[in-house]
Scaffold this motif. Sequence first.
Motif, mmCIF file in Angstrom:
data_model
loop_
_atom_site.group_PDB
_atom_site.id
_atom_site.type_symbol
_atom_site.label_atom_id
_atom_site.label_comp_id
_atom_site.label_asym_id
_atom_site.label_seq_id
_atom_site.Cartn_x
_atom_site.Cartn_y
_atom_site.Cartn_z
ATOM 1 N N ALA A 90 82.826 -19.722 9.072
ATOM 2 C CA ALA A 90 83.234 -19.455 10.455
ATOM 3 C C ALA A 90 84.718 -19.111 10.496
ATOM 4 N N LEU A 91 85.080 -18.248 11.434
ATOM 5 C CA LEU A 91 86.494 -17.944 11.656
ATOM 6 C C LEU A 91 87.199 -19.153 12.252
ATOM 7 N N ALA A 92 86.492 -19.830 13.154
ATOM 8 C CA ALA A 92 87.017 -21.018 13.832
ATOM 9 C C ALA A 92 85.827 -21.839 14.303
ATOM 10 N N HIS A 93 86.092 -23.102 14.564
ATOM 11 C CA HIS A 93 85.048 -23.920 15.164
ATOM 12 C C HIS A 93 85.685 -24.942 16.092
ATOM 13 N N GLU A 94 84.876 -25.361 17.065
ATOM 14 C CA GLU A 94 85.291 -26.380 18.022
ATOM 15 C C GLU A 94 84.202 -27.444 18.076
ATOM 16 N N GLU A 95 84.568 -28.663 17.769
ATOM 17 C CA GLU A 95 83.630 -29.768 17.857
ATOM 18 C C GLU A 95 83.640 -30.257 19.303
ATOM 19 N N ILE A 96 82.458 -30.409 19.885
ATOM 20 C CA ILE A 96 82.350 -30.727 21.314
ATOM 21 C C ILE A 96 81.464 -31.936 21.551
ATOM 22 N N GLU A 97 81.699 -32.576 22.692
ATOM 23 C CA GLU A 97 80.869 -33.681 23.158
ATOM 24 C C GLU A 97 80.353 -33.349 24.549
ATOM 25 N N VAL A 98 79.102 -33.707 24.803
ATOM 26 C CA VAL A 98 78.507 -33.515 26.122
ATOM 27 C C VAL A 98 79.048 -34.601 27.045
ATOM 28 N N THR A 99 79.615 -34.197 28.188
ATOM 29 C CA THR A 99 80.171 -35.170 29.136
ATOM 30 C C THR A 99 79.360 -35.275 30.421
ATOM 31 N N ALA A 100 78.551 -34.262 30.723
ATOM 32 C CA ALA A 100 77.728 -34.302 31.934
ATOM 33 C C ALA A 100 76.521 -33.387 31.738
ATOM 34 N N ILE A 101 75.424 -33.767 32.388
ATOM 35 C CA ILE A 101 74.196 -32.979 32.302
ATOM 36 C C ILE A 101 73.691 -32.724 33.708
ATOM 37 N N GLU A 102 73.510 -31.455 34.036
ATOM 38 C CA GLU A 102 72.883 -31.059 35.306
ATOM 39 C C GLU A 102 71.475 -30.603 34.949
ATOM 40 N N ASP A 103 70.496 -31.463 35.218
ATOM 41 C CA ASP A 103 69.133 -31.184 34.774
ATOM 42 C C ASP A 103 68.532 -30.029 35.567
ATOM 43 N N ASP A 104 67.650 -29.315 34.914
ATOM 44 C CA ASP A 104 66.939 -28.199 35.528
ATOM 45 C C ASP A 104 65.658 -28.010 34.729
ATOM 46 N N ALA A 105 64.580 -27.674 35.404
ATOM 47 C CA ALA A 105 63.290 -27.527 34.731
ATOM 48 C C ALA A 105 63.301 -26.388 33.721
#
Length: 192
Positions: A90-105
Motif C-alpha cells: 500500500a502507498l499509505a494506510h489508516e487504521e480505524i475504529e468504528v465509533t458509531a453505527i447507523e443501522d439500515d436494512a
Amino acid sequence: MTFIRETVITSLDPAGNVHVAPMGATVVAGGYILAPFRPSRTLDNLLATRCAVVNVTDDVRVYAGCVTGRRRDWPTVPAERIRGAVLDGALAHEEIEVTAIEDDAMRPRLTCRPVHLVNHRPFRGFNRAQAAVVEGAILVSRLHLLPPEKIDREVEYLSIAIGKTAGPVELEAWGWLMDRIAEHRAGTGNAA
C-alpha cells in the motif's frame, strides 16, 4: 465538505481471517463513513471487531481482482495499533475504529475514526488507465443492476484510456474485468 475516496478496506473476522475489499470511503471531519451493502463480509467483520484498515494503493489489480473474484488473496502485514491487516505494498494506510453505527436494512453507515496513519511511499499519480480500471471495477460490481447498453457505453469510453495509457498491470486488470463482463453476459459467472 464530504467526498468519497476509492480505497481498499482490509478487515478481520473474529477468527483472524483477513478480508480484502475495494470500497468507497466517505471522508468526513474526523474520519470516515463506511457504508457496505448487506450482505457483506466487510460489514460482518466491522460489526464484530469494530476496526479495519483503509488502504490506499495504486495497484489497480487489487480492485479488479476482488470484484471479479479473480484474486482475493492479496498479501498483508499486521497493523500496528489495531487488530488488523495492512495491504502489503500500500502507498499509505489508516487504521480505524468504528465509533458509531447507523443501522439500515440495506446499507448501514459506520462512522470511523482514524487511530494511526502511515505513509509507506510517495504517490506518483494515476495514469488514465488506472482510473479507468477503478471505474471499470465499480461498473463490474454493479453488473446485476445495469442494463447492457449502459455497460457497453461505459466500457467503450473507458477503453479509450486503456488503449492510450495502460501498462502491463492495467492491461491485466482490465482483462479480468472484461472476462467478468463476458461471463455475466453468458450467464456463466458467479457473483464476485
